[in-house]
Design an enzyme around this catalytic site. Structure first.
Site, short mmCIF file in Angstrom:
data_model
loop_
_atom_site.label_atom_id
_atom_site.label_comp_id
_atom_site.label_asym_id
_atom_site.label_seq_id
_atom_site.Cartn_x
_atom_site.Cartn_y
_atom_site.Cartn_z
N ASN A 112 0.83 -1.20 0.00
CA ASN A 112 0.00 0.00 0.00
C ASN A 112 0.87 1.26 0.00
OD1 ASN A 112 -2.33 1.65 0.21
ND2 ASN A 112 -3.34 0.07 1.43
N HIS A 143 23.50 1.95 10.51
CA HIS A 143 24.71 2.74 10.71
C HIS A 143 25.54 2.16 11.84
CE1 HIS A 143 23.51 5.91 7.97
NE2 HIS A 143 22.32 5.94 8.54
N GLY A 152 -0.35 -1.59 8.76
CA GLY A 152 0.12 -0.24 8.50
C GLY A 152 1.05 0.29 9.57
N THR A 196 12.19 -6.51 15.48
CA THR A 196 13.63 -6.48 15.71
C THR A 196 14.29 -7.84 15.56
OG1 THR A 196 13.33 -6.84 18.08
CG2 THR A 196 13.38 -4.54 17.32
N LYS A 197 13.48 -8.90 15.49
CA LYS A 197 14.02 -10.25 15.33
C LYS A 197 13.05 -11.08 14.49
CE LYS A 197 12.41 -11.41 19.94
NZ LYS A 197 12.79 -11.79 21.27
N ARG A 229 6.34 -8.54 19.84
CA ARG A 229 6.35 -9.77 20.63
C ARG A 229 5.24 -10.67 20.11
NH1 ARG A 229 3.62 -5.95 22.78
NH2 ARG A 229 1.73 -6.26 23.96
#
Length: 184
Positions: free
Chosen positions: A81, A111, A138, A161-162, A176
């Site tokens: 979208n 970075h 979204g 993050t994982k 989670r």
């Protein structure tokens, strides 16, 4: 080895290298034309010029923002979208029948954590993989190196993050896994 070669092989590279500036500039010109277009046929033609692989029935709604474009692979009948930001310094592989909501951000670049290295432009890029039949709500953000397993659901606004296992539902920041009986 060029900075581009280092980047695509997930080695530390200088993101401020002139060769990368040229490639980013070319891509920006393409996605700006895509974002201004209103003709359906032209949109598809321009999109095919931007992304590395666009399978049958796949589409991205404008506006689209990406770094290089050529490292994006979008599988059959997948849909992204409007407002996607795809930092494809490494490959972003999106499987078949994937639905991605508005304003989703997928980052492959990270970075350096040390300030002096970061100021010098040192970064790494890790691929992001989204397997078949995934739904990403979204505003979700996917960080470098994650894989979203087949038929998983990433809730709106989640920060992944994982890796997300196949069939899992994740929400929150950081994302989670919800218990199997949560929701419908």
């Amino acid at each position: 080895m060029t900075e581009y070669q280092k980047m695509i092989s997930s080695q530390v590279y200088n993101c401020m290298a002139p060769e990368l500036d040229v490639l980013r500039g070319e891509t920006a010109r393409r996605y700006r034309r895509f974002n201004r277009s209103e003709e359906e046929e032209e949109l598809l033609t321009l999109l095919q010029e931007i992304v590395g692989e666009l399978a049958q029935g796949a589409f991205i709604c404008p506006p689209l923002y990406c770094t290089y474009g050529r490292h994006i692979s979008l599988g059959k009948n997948s849909y992204i979208n409007m407002g996607a930001t795809l930092l494809d310094n490494a490959p972003i592989r999106i499987g078949a029948n994937v639905m991605i909501g508005p304003n989703v951000q997928i980052y492959t670049a990270a970075h350096a954590l040390a300030a002096d290295e970061r100021i010098q432009g040192m970064e790494t890029a890790l691929p992001v993989t989204i397997e078949d039949k995934v739904w990403i709500g979204g505003g979700a953000i996917l960080l470098p190196g994650v894989t979203i397993g087949r038929e998983a659901i990433v809730g709106a606004g989640a920060v992944v993050t994982k890796d997300v296992p196949a069939g899992a539902r994740v929400v929150g920041n950081p994302a989670r896994i919800l218990p199997a009986n949560a929701g419908r």
